[in-house]
Design a protein around this motif. Structure first.
Motif, short mmCIF file in Angstrom:
data_model
loop_
_atom_site.label_atom_id
_atom_site.label_comp_id
_atom_site.label_asym_id
_atom_site.label_seq_id
_atom_site.Cartn_x
_atom_site.Cartn_y
_atom_site.Cartn_z
N GLN A 230 0.82 -1.20 0.00
CA GLN A 230 0.00 0.00 0.00
C GLN A 230 0.86 1.26 0.00
O GLN A 230 0.54 2.24 -0.66
CB GLN A 230 -0.95 0.00 1.20
N ILE A 233 2.22 1.72 -3.46
CA ILE A 233 1.18 2.23 -4.36
C ILE A 233 1.00 3.73 -4.13
O ILE A 233 0.92 4.52 -5.08
CB ILE A 233 -0.15 1.48 -4.15
N ILE A 235 3.12 5.95 -2.87
CA ILE A 235 4.27 6.72 -3.35
C ILE A 235 4.30 6.74 -4.88
O ILE A 235 4.37 7.80 -5.51
CB ILE A 235 5.59 6.14 -2.79
N GLY A 236 4.18 5.52 -5.47
CA GLY A 236 4.28 5.42 -6.92
C GLY A 236 3.19 6.19 -7.63
O GLY A 236 3.44 6.87 -8.64
N SER A 237 1.98 6.18 -7.09
CA SER A 237 0.87 6.83 -7.77
C SER A 237 0.99 8.35 -7.76
O SER A 237 0.27 9.04 -8.45
CB SER A 237 -0.47 6.41 -7.14
N MET A 239 3.47 9.88 -8.97
CA MET A 239 4.12 10.17 -10.26
C MET A 239 4.98 11.44 -10.16
O MET A 239 5.59 11.68 -9.14
CB MET A 239 3.11 10.22 -11.38
N GLN A 250 -4.91 7.12 -1.34
CA GLN A 250 -4.47 5.97 -0.54
C GLN A 250 -4.46 6.32 0.93
O GLN A 250 -5.03 5.61 1.77
CB GLN A 250 -3.06 5.55 -0.96
N PHE A 255 -5.75 3.22 4.13
CA PHE A 255 -5.18 1.94 3.74
C PHE A 255 -3.81 1.77 4.37
O PHE A 255 -3.30 0.68 4.48
CB PHE A 255 -5.07 1.84 2.22
N PHE A 274 7.16 13.20 -7.40
CA PHE A 274 8.61 13.09 -7.42
C PHE A 274 9.26 14.41 -7.06
O PHE A 274 10.24 14.46 -6.32
CB PHE A 274 9.05 12.64 -8.82
N MET A 326 9.54 2.98 1.14
CA MET A 326 9.68 2.63 -0.27
C MET A 326 10.01 1.16 -0.46
O MET A 326 10.28 0.71 -1.57
CB MET A 326 10.77 3.50 -0.91
N ARG B 34 15.41 4.99 -5.97
CA ARG B 34 14.22 4.21 -5.66
C ARG B 34 12.96 5.04 -5.91
O ARG B 34 11.97 4.57 -6.45
CB ARG B 34 14.29 3.75 -4.20
N LEU B 35 13.04 6.30 -5.49
CA LEU B 35 11.93 7.21 -5.71
C LEU B 35 11.63 7.36 -7.20
O LEU B 35 10.49 7.31 -7.64
CB LEU B 35 12.28 8.58 -5.11
N PHE B 36 12.70 7.47 -7.95
CA PHE B 36 12.59 7.59 -9.41
C PHE B 36 11.93 6.35 -10.00
O PHE B 36 11.02 6.41 -10.81
CB PHE B 36 14.00 7.79 -10.01
N LEU B 38 9.95 4.14 -8.44
CA LEU B 38 8.55 4.01 -8.04
C LEU B 38 7.65 5.03 -8.73
O LEU B 38 6.56 4.71 -9.19
CB LEU B 38 8.39 4.15 -6.51
N GLN B 39 8.09 6.28 -8.78
CA GLN B 39 7.20 7.35 -9.23
C GLN B 39 7.26 7.61 -10.74
O GLN B 39 6.27 8.01 -11.32
CB GLN B 39 7.50 8.64 -8.45
N ILE B 40 8.42 7.41 -11.31
CA ILE B 40 8.55 7.72 -12.74
C ILE B 40 8.42 6.45 -13.58
O ILE B 40 7.55 6.34 -14.45
CB ILE B 40 9.90 8.42 -13.04
N GLY B 43 5.32 4.53 -12.15
CA GLY B 43 4.26 5.44 -11.73
C GLY B 43 2.89 5.12 -12.30
O GLY B 43 1.89 5.07 -11.58
N GLU B 44 2.85 4.87 -13.61
CA GLU B 44 1.58 4.59 -14.30
C GLU B 44 0.86 3.41 -13.63
O GLU B 44 -0.33 3.46 -13.34
CB GLU B 44 1.86 4.23 -15.77
N PHE B 46 1.31 2.04 -10.66
CA PHE B 46 0.86 2.31 -9.29
C PHE B 46 -0.34 3.26 -9.29
O PHE B 46 -1.23 3.12 -8.46
CB PHE B 46 2.01 2.89 -8.45
N ARG B 47 -0.36 4.21 -10.25
CA ARG B 47 -1.50 5.11 -10.34
C ARG B 47 -2.77 4.30 -10.62
O ARG B 47 -3.82 4.50 -10.00
CB ARG B 47 -1.25 6.16 -11.43
N LEU B 49 -3.30 1.12 -9.96
CA LEU B 49 -3.67 0.33 -8.78
C LEU B 49 -4.31 1.20 -7.71
O LEU B 49 -5.14 0.74 -6.92
CB LEU B 49 -2.44 -0.37 -8.21
N SER B 50 -3.95 2.47 -7.68
CA SER B 50 -4.48 3.33 -6.62
C SER B 50 -5.88 3.84 -6.95
O SER B 50 -6.63 4.21 -6.06
CB SER B 50 -3.54 4.50 -6.38
N ASN B 53 -8.37 1.68 -5.34
CA ASN B 53 -7.82 0.91 -4.25
C ASN B 53 -7.90 -0.57 -4.55
O ASN B 53 -8.57 -1.34 -3.87
CB ASN B 53 -8.51 1.24 -2.94
N ILE B 55 -5.83 -3.10 -4.55
CA ILE B 55 -5.26 -4.19 -3.75
C ILE B 55 -5.97 -4.22 -2.41
O ILE B 55 -5.91 -3.27 -1.64
CB ILE B 55 -3.75 -3.98 -3.53
#
Lengths: 367, 628
Positions: A230, A233, A235-237, A239, A250, A255, A274, A326, B34-36, B38-40, B43-44, B46-47, B49-50, B53, B55
């Motif tokens: 979760q 998700i 963090i990644g979402s 973008m 989230q 969650f 980011f 992360m 790591r941030l790069f 996950l987010q870049i 990112g798509e 995870f977006r 999946l979010s 919600n 999961i």
């Protein structure tokens, strides 16, 4: 009354970084406790604001006196903290499976947050008297080992593995910094390499499971593993530019467990993306560099070790907390300095900054 | 020795700090990368999946362990219960869904709507229980129209089922849902809302064995809330099965005998301490607790004068009355106040001070020794003993017989009874003991209190040659795979403070109680070659008035005395010991004795002895020897 040189040498840069991070923290916390909630817990937010004020006051108090006094007070501070840690299991408040808090009137506080500082101060005192360019041998490490072990065990028993791990990392960092004899160092590392598999062999099945889960959250897909997914998700979402302030979904839907404490970074990363996360990382990086600069500029051993210890503490907290959110680190309860909800954490962090300021502004004073 | 601070300007110190610098920089670069990632880079994904919600976590409930009797007859199992839940976020449009559900479930739409309105915040993405146990017809309808009902799910939960309802209810106990304060407390760390916890009896004592371990699933759902992918799955582990020491056939017999009467019966193997039957009447139906009683139902259960929620066999404390004469006889013989030949004359009363203490038999028993005094339960004989026996000495023997302390059977709220002594009275009332009170104490009246299970352990000890064994109800616990993990074991907690000779004398007395026509429980002899030994008791609730006997007074029911009968059989080689109390049953011999008789017949002679209408027995029961 106050030496003019003190004012001239005041470290405005450090204050600036602190304020910037705190501001980000306040906004993130506001979002974490209010966004999408049908009953916004604004009281949490207001409480935190009070803690920031207390923290700033504590910070100011921490640079008014000469930090060399801490050398004299070290033993008293250490004993007081150990005493409080001993009291926790008896008088502590029970929250979600562990006892970490002591109640003082209506205010609950967490002695373990202050234990980190107490260990730094007492080690600075000890090493400033014993360190030499030759490096520490076994004999020289024995007393620091005991000094670190007592709060480490007391905090492990609460149980608060995250803070105990911090104490361990801080003590090891300081000891390495003041230099350990090469021979001793090699012995210690090889002793560790031999003992760990041995200990593993003697552990019971459920204890092994617990450690495996700790090291690898996927091992527990219904608990820690789920939280990490979760968090990733969230963090990644975010973008590149994030979903916008108070627009995170989230975190808004609870969650995330502990989203206002241990997982607060996920809230920020989701809403600010980011770019925002990078700004925060950069600010923290600057803070650490600033700390090391103070260490470099300090003229006495006690102050050098003290400022290094505080910088090490802040770096470890940032790296472990953000790494955990992360999915790079084990899931442990480590707060993100200035940002996570929690009075004790804020006040202890602010005192640390106060001590850094103290050392920084007195770097030109010679007796 | 060079302090390293002197080297601040040196190359060495600079180097040291730059190593630290590089390490910190490296760590921050890793975080940034790591941030790069996950987010870049991701990112798509995870977006996506979010967005909804996607999961989610689903719980798989574990099966609670079964309960069997000693021979493997099933007493408690689980039945599937179909629970209807709603995920508010997926259930759109809500009005029409509630409308359809209202029809299928036969519940007013308004009632369902009220529940929906209570769902707040985070809960809108989680299944919220709308109706428990909807039944198979409603289930069929909901499943058939699944596509008209987005966000509605039916999950199957095992629901505890007590096969024999009221039977063995106090021993097995019941479950109920965990409440919010317990969830916050320290006692139930692993529990979640909606979990059930054992509250009483076996369900409570062996909670951790029965419970099992819940499993769960990490799933990805689509916009309608339907599972598209199972990401992770952990099966639930069923709980362990418990075999009780109870013999179900005997248990049913006991319950049949207790029917319509308030009281308790408890039977055990005297040598091992295994409880063979334990019943307390009236009982309750534990099935009622599974989904919670209404406030009125609960109030009704706890306010009934017959106390259906109390396990009288272990919690009920009653004056032991004449069953206590076993203790007095042991004390008198051991203290050499009497021997087997010592006789006292019973004219039907004894004068002490200016008070007259009467025997239950108006005309008196004549000259009796200790065996005959036990057989006929002669009060005057024991008054004479009481005149020569110190109360603290008697208390010492009573405690040695296991009275005044819980037996350790391991069920909640076991009563500890009361053994009065001079010190106790001083503490309790602040006044000193008067020797007249000793005369009440020797016949088990006055302050004395004992539970049926305490009297059972004492009787068993007489039967097995003096060993006080700890009674137990759990024979063994095995895993669902059939592997034994815990066995109930016989534990001797002490010995009776009595020599073999004393035991033989008491045993002879107890034998005569049932097997001689002058014995008080002649009515309770089982016949068929089985010999039973025992002792009757009639515990008075209100004192007798002067010049009045039980024959002359018709008492209202709730002032009638409690009837006791403790016994064991066969007399020569005891296989079963029984303790019977019938509240307000009247006389021990007539009310409690026949219960033991039928039970012994059922246990030792399973083929015969079920017939209650033995004409010879019936004739005798009219001419029964009553006693006080």
């Amino acid at each position: 009354m106050i030496d003019r040189r003190l004012v001239q040498n005041f470290d405005w840069g450090l204050i600036g970084i602190t304020l910037a991070i705190s501001l980000l923290g306040i906004m993130t916390l506001y979002s974490a406790v209010t966004a999408g909630k049908s009953i916004p817990s604004e009281t949490l937010y207001l409480k935190q604001m009070v803690w920031y004020c207390v923290g700033f006051a504590a910070m100011i108090c921490s640079f008014l006196f000469n930090y060399k006094a801490l050398d004299r007070w070290a033993i008293a501070i250490y004993c007081l903290i150990v005493l409080l840690l001993i009291l926790v299991p008896f008088l502590g408040k029970h929250v979600g499976g562990s006892k970490r808090w002591l109640m003082v009137g209506p205010v609950s506080f967490q002695p373990s947050e202050f234990a980190k500082l107490a260990v730094i101060i007492i080690l600075a005192r000890y090493y400033s008297r014993t360190a030499s360019s030759k490096g520490l041998s076994f004999g020289g490490l024995f007393a620091p080992f005991l000094l670190g072990m007592v709060p480490f065990i007391l905090i492990t028993l609460q149980p608060d593995l995250g803070t105990a791990m911090m104490i361990f990392l801080i003590a090891v960092s300081i000891s390495l910094f003041v230099k350990i004899e090469r021979r001793t160092f090699i012995y210690l590392v090889s002793a560790g390499a031999v003992t760990i598999p041995l200990v593993w062999f003697f552990l019971k099945g459920y204890q092994k499971q617990r450690i495996l889960t700790f090291l690898n959250p996927d091992h527990d897909p219904l608990g820690a593993g789920y939280h990490i997914i979760q968090s990733k998700i969230a963090i990644g979402s975010g973008m590149i530019s994030g979903k916008g302030f108070l627009k995170g979904t989230q975190s808004a839907l609870s969650f995330l467990p502990e989203q206002h404490t241990d997982f607060i970074f996920s809230v920020l990363a989701e809403e600010w993306g980011f770019i925002g996360s990078m700004v925060l990382l950069l600010l923290f990086f600057m803070l650490v560099v600033w700390g090391l600069k103070i260490t470099y500029g300090c003229r006495d051993t006690f102050g050098t070790i003290l400022s290094f210890g505080i910088t090490a503490m802040l770096s470890w907290e940032v790296i472990v907390n953000i790494g955990m959110a992360m999915g790079l680190m084990p899931v442990v309860g480590v707060t993100l300095p200035f940002i996570s909800y929690g009075g004790s954490s804020i006040v202890a962090t602010m005192i640390s900054i106060g001590i850094l300021l103290n050392i920084s502004m007195r770097r030109f004073l010679f007796e | 020795m060079t302090k390293f601070i002197r080297t601040t300007d040196s190359e060495w110190f600079r180097l040291r700090l730059s190593v630290v610098m590089s390490l910190v920089t490296a760590a921050f670069i890793v975080l940034l990368l790591r941030l790069f990632y996950l987010q870049i880079l991701e990112g798509e994904e995870f977006r996506r999946l979010s967005e909804n919600n996607c999961i989610r976590l689903q719980t798989i409930q574990s099966q609670r362990g079964f309960v069997f009797d000693r021979n493997g007859a099933l007493l408690v199992d689980n039945r599937p219960s179909f629970n209807l839940s709603i995920i508010l976020n997926d259930a759109k449009p809500i009005e029409s869904i509630i409308g359809i559900l209202s029809q299928y479930l036969n519940i007013p739409a308004e009632e369902l709507m009220a529940k929906v309105r209570n769902i707040k915040g985070a809960s809108s993405f989680r299944p919220v229980l709308l109706k428990q146990d909807i039944g198979r017809d409603a289930l069929a309808l909901v499943e058939a129209h699944k596509y008209d009902l987005p966000g509605i799910s039916v999950d199957v939960r095992p629901r505890r089922y007590y096969l024999h309802r009221h039977s063995t209810a106090h021993l097995i106990g019941y479950l109920s849902e965990i409440n919010s304060s317990e969830l916050k407390g320290e006692k139930y760390p692993e529990y979640k809302p909606g979990d059930f916890v054992g509250r009483f009896g076996i369900e409570r004592e062996f909670e951790k064995y029965l419970k099992g371990k819940r499993g769960g699933r990490q799933v990805e759902v689509n916009v309608a809330g339907q599972v598209v992918r199972v990401l992770e799955n952990i099966d639930a582990e069923p709980g362990n099965n418990i075999y009780l020491t109870i013999d179900q056939r005997l248990q049913r017999k006991v319950e049949e005998l207790l029917k319509d009467r308030a009281g308790a019966v408890i039977a055990m193997e005297p040598s091992s301490g295994q409880i063979l039957a334990m019943a307390s009447n009236p009982a309750f139906d534990p099935n009622g607790f599974v989904y919670g009683l209404t406030h009125d139902e609960w109030k009704d259960l706890i306010s009934q004068p017959n106390r259906p929620m109390e396990n009288k066999a272990v919690k009920g404390e009653y004056p032991p009355a004449s069953t206590y004469k076993i203790v007095t006889a042991i004390a008198a013989l051991e203290e050499k106040i009497i021997d087997v030949n010592t006789s006292f004359y019973c004219p039907g009363y004894i004068k002490y001070g200016n008070r007259e203490f009467r025997c239950w038999k108006k005309g008196g028993h004549g000259s009796v020794n200790v065996v005959r005094a036990l057989a006929e339960s002669c009060d005057v004989f024991f008054y004479n003993v009481g005149l020569r026996l110190d109360i603290d000495k008697l208390a010492w023997y009573a405690k040695g017989c296991g009275l005044g302390t819980p037996t350790g059977i391991g069920l909640e709220q076991e009563g500890k009874g009361l053994v009065p002594s001079a010190i106790w009275k001083k503490k309790r009332f602040g006044s000193s003991w008067s020797s007249g009170e000793t005369l009440s104490a020797v016949i088990g009246q006055g302050y004395n209190l004992a539970t049926p299970v305490q009297m059972l352990v004492l009787t068993s000890a007489i039967a097995n040659g003096g060993k006080r064994v700890k009674p137990y109800v759990m024979k063994r616990i095995e895993t669902p795979g059939g592997q034994n993990i815990l066995n109930g074991e016989t534990e001797t907690v002490g010995n009776l403070p009595a020599s073999q000779n004393t035991l033989d004398i008491v045993k002879k007395g107890l034998w005569e109680v049932v097997n001689k026509d002058y014995g008080t429980a002649w009515i309770a002899r089982p016949g068929g070659g089985i010999e039973l030994s025992g002792k009757t008791g009639t515990a008075q609730i209100v004192g007798r008035k002067e010049n009045e006997t039980s024959y002359e007074r018709k008492l209202p029911d709730h002032f009638k005395p409690h009837a006791w009968f403790v016994s064991y059989a066969p007399s020569s080689d005891p296989k079963i010991a029984i303790s019977v109390i019938i509240e307000h049953g009247g006389h021990g011999s007539s009310a409690a004795g026949p219960v033991a008789r039928e039970l012994v017949k059922c246990y030792l002679n399973p083929e015969a002895g079920i017939d209650d209408n033995d004409p010879e027995q019936k004739a005798v029961s009219d001419a029964v020897n009553d006693e006080y």
